[in-house]
Design a protein around this motif. Structure first.
Motif, PDB file in Angstrom:
ATOM      1  N   PRO A   8      -1.073   5.413  -0.289  1.00  0.00           N
ATOM      2  CA  PRO A   8      -0.261   6.298  -0.851  1.00  0.00           C
ATOM      3  C   PRO A   8       0.068   5.953  -2.171  1.00  0.00           C
ATOM      4  O   PRO A   8       0.225   6.523  -3.045  1.00  0.00           O
ATOM      5  CB  PRO A   8       1.119   6.282   0.204  1.00  0.00           C
ATOM      6  N   GLN A   9       0.530   4.333  -2.396  1.00  0.00           N
ATOM      7  CA  GLN A   9       0.691   3.828  -3.699  1.00  0.00           C
ATOM      8  C   GLN A   9       0.607   2.361  -3.451  1.00  0.00           C
ATOM      9  O   GLN A   9       1.307   1.782  -2.758  1.00  0.00           O
ATOM     10  CB  GLN A   9       2.249   4.347  -3.927  1.00  0.00           C
ATOM     11  N   ILE A  10      -0.315   1.980  -4.246  1.00  0.00           N
ATOM     12  CA  ILE A  10      -0.427   0.446  -4.646  1.00  0.00           C
ATOM     13  C   ILE A  10       0.603  -0.234  -5.359  1.00  0.00           C
ATOM     14  O   ILE A  10       1.273   0.564  -6.324  1.00  0.00           O
ATOM     15  CB  ILE A  10      -2.002   0.157  -5.213  1.00  0.00           C
ATOM     16  N   ASN A  11       1.246  -1.062  -4.754  1.00  0.00           N
ATOM     17  CA  ASN A  11       2.650  -1.594  -5.525  1.00  0.00           C
ATOM     18  C   ASN A  11       2.402  -1.988  -6.711  1.00  0.00           C
ATOM     19  O   ASN A  11       1.289  -2.846  -7.193  1.00  0.00           O
ATOM     20  CB  ASN A  11       3.036  -2.748  -4.621  1.00  0.00           C
ATOM     21  N   PRO A  12       3.121  -1.542  -7.865  1.00  0.00           N
ATOM     22  CA  PRO A  12       3.020  -1.701  -9.289  1.00  0.00           C
ATOM     23  C   PRO A  12       3.206  -3.443  -9.594  1.00  0.00           C
ATOM     24  O   PRO A  12       2.622  -3.897 -10.288  1.00  0.00           O
ATOM     25  CB  PRO A  12       4.005  -1.162 -10.048  1.00  0.00           C
ATOM     26  N   THR A  70       0.727  -1.397  -0.082  1.00  0.00           N
ATOM     27  CA  THR A  70       0.127  -0.029  -0.221  1.00  0.00           C
ATOM     28  C   THR A  70       0.784   1.204   0.067  1.00  0.00           C
ATOM     29  O   THR A  70       0.337   2.366  -0.203  1.00  0.00           O
ATOM     30  CB  THR A  70      -0.954  -0.020   1.181  1.00  0.00           C
ATOM     31  N   GLY A  71       1.825   1.299   0.278  1.00  0.00           N
ATOM     32  CA  GLY A  71       2.879   2.473   0.581  1.00  0.00           C
ATOM     33  C   GLY A  71       2.726   3.339   1.805  1.00  0.00           C
ATOM     34  O   GLY A  71       3.221   4.014   2.142  1.00  0.00           O
ATOM     35  N   TYR A  72       1.909   2.437   2.858  1.00  0.00           N
ATOM     36  CA  TYR A  72       1.668   3.013   4.158  1.00  0.00           C
ATOM     37  C   TYR A  72       3.056   2.939   4.892  1.00  0.00           C
ATOM     38  O   TYR A  72       3.921   2.154   4.513  1.00  0.00           O
ATOM     39  CB  TYR A  72       0.722   2.337   4.785  1.00  0.00           C
ATOM     40  N   GLN A 101      -7.925  -6.020  -4.120  1.00  0.00           N
ATOM     41  CA  GLN A 101      -6.905  -5.376  -3.399  1.00  0.00           C
ATOM     42  C   GLN A 101      -6.944  -6.169  -2.021  1.00  0.00           C
ATOM     43  O   GLN A 101      -5.836  -6.420  -1.450  1.00  0.00           O
ATOM     44  CB  GLN A 101      -7.041  -4.202  -3.264  1.00  0.00           C
TER      45      GLN A 101
END
Length: 116
Positions: free
Chosen positions: A65-69, A40-42, A93
């Motif tokens: 913040p950013q779902i991992n690519p 998640t980027g948390y 997800q």
């Protein structure tokens, strides 16, 4: 359980179950957190806020913040569904996270879980 109820469920209500599942197999809370951060980027601070605020799953993923690519590399069956075939993006997800925690509990190496 229908999808709407899952989406509105507080992440904090499920998080302890992820930890318990991991610890029963000799893994740690830190391992669980590493997976959550990767997906998640948390970070520690933002995860603590999510838990304190009882953020629901829908907001947990929507505000990530950013779902991992590399999530597209997560494949296989969890809860009877192939994660790569789940059509609802939010449910997919949630199942990605379930799948990663399941892999952790099955003793898979962290570098494989994190698709390195």
């Amino acid at each position: 359980m229908n999808n709407h109820k899952v989406f509105k469920m507080a992440f904090a209500s499920v998080y302890p179950h992820y930890i318990t599942k991991a610890e029963k197999k000799g893994r740690t809370k830190e391992d669980v957190d590493t997976i959550i951060f990767w997906l998640t980027g948390y970070n520690e601070t933002s995860l603590a806020q999510i838990l304190e605020n009882k953020t629901d799953f829908e907001s947990f993923f929507a505000e990530a913040p950013q779902i991992n690519p590399n999530v597209t590399k997560i494949t296989g069956v969890i809860c009877g569904y192939r994660v790569e075939e789940i059509e609802n993006p939010l449910m997919q997800q949630i199942r990605y996270l379930d799948k990663l925690i399941d892999e952790l509990a099955k003793g898979k190496a962290m570098e494989k879980i994190l698709r390195k």
